[in-house]
Design an enzyme around this catalytic site. Structure first.
Site, PDB file in Angstrom:
ATOM      1  NE  ARG A  62       8.238  17.054 -20.797  1.00  9.10           N
ATOM      2  CZ  ARG A  62       9.022  16.879 -21.736  1.00  9.10           C
ATOM      3  NH1 ARG A  62       8.618  16.280 -22.865  1.00  9.10           N
ATOM      4  NH2 ARG A  62      10.252  17.311 -21.478  1.00  9.10           N
TER       5      ARG A  62
ATOM      6  CE  LYS B 170      -5.981  12.011  -4.088  1.00  8.25           C
ATOM      7  NZ  LYS B 170      -6.060  11.914  -2.524  1.00  8.25           N
TER       8      LYS B 170
ATOM      9  CD  GLU C 223     -10.432   2.800   1.161  1.00 10.00           C
ATOM     10  OE1 GLU C 223     -11.306   3.935   1.338  1.00 10.00           O
ATOM     11  OE2 GLU C 223      -9.232   3.018   1.600  1.00 10.00           O
TER      12      GLU C 223
ATOM     13  CE  LYS D 164     -11.425   8.140  -5.379  1.00 10.43           C
ATOM     14  NZ  LYS D 164     -10.454   7.197  -4.860  1.00 10.43           N
TER      15      LYS D 164
ATOM     16  CD  GLU E 164      -7.207  15.374  -1.382  1.00 14.95           C
ATOM     17  OE1 GLU E 164      -7.417  13.990  -1.906  1.00 14.95           O
ATOM     18  OE2 GLU E 164      -6.436  15.122  -0.495  1.00 14.95           O
TER      19      GLU E 164
ATOM     20  NE  ARG F  56      -9.694  12.668  -5.069  1.00 13.76           N
ATOM     21  CZ  ARG F  56      -9.141  12.309  -6.066  1.00 13.76           C
ATOM     22  NH1 ARG F  56      -9.155  13.138  -7.305  1.00 13.76           N
ATOM     23  NH2 ARG F  56      -8.766  10.898  -6.311  1.00 13.76           N
TER      24      ARG F  56
ATOM     25  CG  ASN G 263      -8.051  12.010   2.273  1.00 15.82           C
ATOM     26  OD1 ASN G 263      -7.679  10.733   1.417  1.00 15.82           O
ATOM     27  ND2 ASN G 263      -7.917  13.026   1.906  1.00 15.82           N
TER      28      ASN G 263
ATOM     29  CG  HIS H  11      -7.705   7.249   4.258  1.00 12.87           C
ATOM     30  ND1 HIS H  11      -9.361   6.996   4.174  1.00 12.87           N
ATOM     31  CD2 HIS H  11      -7.327   6.395   3.138  1.00 12.87           C
ATOM     32  CE1 HIS H  11      -9.384   6.101   3.366  1.00 12.87           C
ATOM     33  NE2 HIS H  11      -8.179   5.612   2.775  1.00 12.87           N
TER      34      HIS H  11
ATOM     35  CG  HIS I 132      -2.425   7.233   4.892  1.00 16.58           C
ATOM     36  ND1 HIS I 132      -2.625   8.105   4.112  1.00 16.58           N
ATOM     37  CD2 HIS I 132      -2.646   6.021   4.059  1.00 16.58           C
ATOM     38  CE1 HIS I 132      -3.321   7.885   2.889  1.00 16.58           C
ATOM     39  NE2 HIS I 132      -3.189   6.493   2.870  1.00 16.58           N
TER      40      HIS I 132
ATOM     41  CG  HIS J 154      -5.179   1.414   2.019  1.00 16.28           C
ATOM     42  ND1 HIS J 154      -4.453   2.456   2.461  1.00 16.28           N
ATOM     43  CD2 HIS J 154      -6.338   1.903   1.462  1.00 16.28           C
ATOM     44  CE1 HIS J 154      -5.191   3.478   1.983  1.00 16.28           C
ATOM     45  NE2 HIS J 154      -6.389   3.059   1.608  1.00 16.28           N
TER      46      HIS J 154
HETATM   47  N1  NAD Z   1      -5.040   6.008  -6.052  1.00 10.16           N
HETATM   48  C1  NAD Z   1      -6.009   5.863  -5.167  1.00 10.16           C
HETATM   49  O1  NAD Z   1      -6.782   6.845  -5.106  1.00 10.16           O
HETATM   50  C2  NAD Z   1      -6.111   4.976  -4.045  1.00 10.16           C
HETATM   51  C3  NAD Z   1      -7.181   4.780  -3.359  1.00 10.16           C
HETATM   52  C4  NAD Z   1      -7.191   3.590  -2.403  1.00 10.16           C
HETATM   53  C5  NAD Z   1      -6.162   2.922  -2.286  1.00 10.16           C
HETATM   54  N2  NAD Z   1      -5.026   2.909  -2.996  1.00 10.16           N
HETATM   55  C6  NAD Z   1      -3.824   2.122  -3.028  1.00 10.16           C
HETATM   56  O2  NAD Z   1      -4.188   0.827  -3.740  1.00 10.16           O
HETATM   57  C7  NAD Z   1      -3.424  -0.048  -2.648  1.00 10.16           C
HETATM   58  C8  NAD Z   1      -4.458  -1.004  -1.961  1.00 10.16           C
HETATM   59  O3  NAD Z   1      -5.090  -1.702  -2.844  1.00 10.16           O
HETATM   60  P1  NAD Z   1      -5.192  -3.334  -2.819  1.00 10.16           P
HETATM   61  O4  NAD Z   1      -5.737  -3.828  -1.676  1.00 10.16           O
HETATM   62  O5  NAD Z   1      -6.010  -3.676  -4.095  1.00 10.16           O
HETATM   63  O6  NAD Z   1      -3.819  -3.857  -3.147  1.00 10.16           O
HETATM   64  P2  NAD Z   1      -2.817  -4.897  -3.980  1.00 10.16           P
HETATM   65  O7  NAD Z   1      -2.883  -4.361  -5.324  1.00 10.16           O
HETATM   66  O8  NAD Z   1      -1.613  -4.929  -3.235  1.00 10.16           O
HETATM   67  O9  NAD Z   1      -3.637  -6.198  -3.926  1.00 10.16           O
HETATM   68  C9  NAD Z   1      -3.660  -7.127  -2.662  1.00 10.16           C
HETATM   69  C10 NAD Z   1      -3.363  -8.501  -3.094  1.00 10.16           C
HETATM   70  O10 NAD Z   1      -4.585  -9.062  -3.896  1.00 10.16           O
HETATM   71  C11 NAD Z   1      -3.794  -9.719  -5.029  1.00 10.16           C
HETATM   72  N3  NAD Z   1      -4.730  -9.807  -6.115  1.00 10.16           N
HETATM   73  C12 NAD Z   1      -5.146  -8.973  -6.817  1.00 10.16           C
HETATM   74  N4  NAD Z   1      -6.178  -9.394  -7.622  1.00 10.16           N
HETATM   75  C13 NAD Z   1      -6.488 -10.542  -7.330  1.00 10.16           C
HETATM   76  C14 NAD Z   1      -7.648 -11.459  -7.354  1.00 10.16           C
HETATM   77  N5  NAD Z   1      -8.526 -11.149  -8.272  1.00 10.16           N
HETATM   78  N6  NAD Z   1      -7.820 -12.544  -6.772  1.00 10.16           N
HETATM   79  C15 NAD Z   1      -6.785 -12.730  -5.852  1.00 10.16           C
HETATM   80  N7  NAD Z   1      -5.868 -12.128  -5.565  1.00 10.16           N
HETATM   81  C16 NAD Z   1      -5.589 -10.811  -6.080  1.00 10.16           C
HETATM   82  C17 NAD Z   1      -2.764  -9.072  -5.129  1.00 10.16           C
HETATM   83  O11 NAD Z   1      -1.589  -9.704  -6.121  1.00 10.16           O
HETATM   84  C18 NAD Z   1      -2.115  -8.881  -3.846  1.00 10.16           C
HETATM   85  O12 NAD Z   1      -1.396  -9.625  -3.481  1.00 10.16           O
HETATM   86  C19 NAD Z   1      -2.692   0.554  -1.850  1.00 10.16           C
HETATM   87  O13 NAD Z   1      -1.196   0.857  -2.386  1.00 10.16           O
HETATM   88  C20 NAD Z   1      -3.082   1.967  -1.700  1.00 10.16           C
HETATM   89  O14 NAD Z   1      -2.270   2.949  -1.609  1.00 10.16           O
HETATM   90  C21 NAD Z   1      -5.144   4.019  -4.018  1.00 10.16           C
HETATM   91 ZN    ZN Z   2      -8.146   4.219   1.127  1.00  7.99          ZN
END
Ligand code: NAD
Ligand code: ZN
Length: 350
Positions: free
Chosen positions: A114, A136, A178, A218, A228, A232, A236, A239, A243, A255
């Site tokens: 939990r 999140k 972003e 942020k 949210e 907040r 978006n 988005h 999305h 993304h």
């Molecule tokens: N929780 C939230 O508030 C929030 C906000 C925005 C995005 N997100 C989520 O985040 C994700 C997108 O993030 P992302 O673009 O980081 O995706 P990701 O984690 O898939 O990373 C993208 C790629 O980069 C590679 N990588 C990671 N670090 C690296 C580095 N230092 N050097 C080289 N390659 C590297 C990863 O292995 C992957 O192949 C989505 O799932 C999205 O929904 C969440």
């Molecule tokens: Zn985003």
């Protein structure tokens, strides 16, 4: 090192310019056991096993790279492995990786017993400026992206800028989408900076400032509206449409790339419904395109509409968007009509 405070279900700090080895060491000293989750790429290229080996209370779980790790089958394996490692309430999880890994690792820590403590060490620009801050966490499912999740803030976020060196230009640019979003909704200085740093290489030189400014906004927004209820939602911007593009493309687009198209859609919608000036709409395209981000789409509208209706931000059958009155002044658009969406879609269709 700079710190930014976030007030959520507890207060925590985002530390900018940390060193991940030191963070792992410190975390392992303050908990009985530490469960580290990281993608293959980071394990291989940053010698994670070498740094974890001397820490006798740490175990490592390697996840696949990319969006596909945010899947119930991977989460199940993490839970199983946490059980085998004997992770208890007083232990902690550390997620080192992009946004997919911090979302997944954060959700594993939210659901184990939990909720146990966790720390985020983001390794992509998208994760540094966005995903790892705000609490999140979640995974994807057949019904949609991020539909299963929880608000569960980390005890600390540690941004190690050295990770950006290996980040591809494509992933760096995806993170910039972003950053540009934050510029339009809250911090016009970001837009000024990116008008003088017009290539990916030159934006990399000011990464620390861009990260600081984006996280500051942020953190401020999240601190005022953690769950949210309204404010907040401004984060978006871009988005709702973004999305849908991301889901329709089966997550093959990043993304940030999908958000880039969504930002231009939101700007055009704001032009139509809120009188957003055409030079501001043009600035959206200019800033995104200078980093090779997409600003138009060849996907057809009906399935995108369906996906927007199933988005968790939709309320009933009404399509809601965040729009802009002007730079720095977001506006909640409720009940946007299908006719308006079709007209705006024509302006971004290839
Ligand atoms: N929780 C939230 O508030 C929030 C906000 C925005 C995005 N997100 C989520 O985040 C994700 C997108 O993030 P992302 O673009 O980081 O995706 P990701 O984690 O898939 O990373 C993208 C790629 O980069 C590679 N990588 C990671 N670090 C690296 C580095 N230092 N050097 C080289 N390659 C590297 C990863 O292995 C992957 O192949 C989505 O799932 C999205 O929904 C969440
Ligand atoms: Zn985003």
């Amino acid at each position: 090192m700079k710190h930014i405070e976030v007030r959520a279900e507890h207060e925590y700090k985002v530390h900018i310019d940390a060193h991940f080895e030191g963070v792992l060491h410190e975390v392992s000293q303050s908990h009985n056991k530490v469960f580290v989750v990281a993608p293959q790429y980071i394990v291989d290229n940053y010698q994670l096993e070498k740094f974890l080996h001397p820490l006798e209370n740490a175990s490592l779980f390697v996840v696949p790279d990319g969006e596909h790790q945010k899947d119930i089958s991977i989460l199940e394996k993490i839970w199983q492995s946490m059980g085998e490692a004997g992770i208890t309430r007083s232990d902690a999880l550390v997620a080192i990786g992009g946004g997919a890994t911090t979302d997944l690792g954060g959700f594993a820590s939210a659901t184990w017993l939990r909720g146990i403590s966790w720390y985020a060490i983001p390794t992509t620009l998208a994760a540094m400026v966005d995903a790892s801050v705000g609490g999140k966490t979640g995974i994807n499912s057949q019904s949609g992206k991020n539909l299963i999740g929880s608000f569960h803030s980390p005890l600390g976020v540690y941004v190690d800028l050295r990770f950006l060196k290996t980040l591809s230009d494509r992933d760096f640019a995806a993170g910039l989408a972003e950053v540009i979003k934050v510029g339009f909704i809250r911090d016009s200085l970001i837009l000024d900076l990116l008008q003088t740093h017009t290539s990916i290489a030159s934006a990399r030189e000011i990464a620390e400032e861009l990260i600081f400014r984006s996280v500051f906004v942020k953190a401020d927004v999240v601190s005022q509206d953690f769950q949210e209820s309204k404010l907040r939602e401004i984060l978006n911007y871009g988005h709702t449409f973004g999305h849908a593009v991301e889901k329709y493309g089966h997550y093959e687009v990043r993304h940030g790339e999908a958000v880039s198209i969504g930002l231009v859609f939101a700007a055009e919608l704001s032009g139509r419904l809120l009188g957003l000036k055409s030079d501001v709409i043009t600035l959206h395209r200019q800033l995104l395109e200078q980093f090779n981000l997409p600003t138009s789409t060849n996907l057809s509208l009906p399935p995108l509409m369906e996906l927007m209706r199933s988005d968790k931000k939709a309320r009933g059958n009404n399509l809601r968007f965040i729009g802009l009155n002007s730079i720095g002044s977001p506006h909640w658009l409720e009940n946007v009509s299908a006719g308006d969406i079709e007209a705006v879609y024509e302006r971004i269709a290839q």
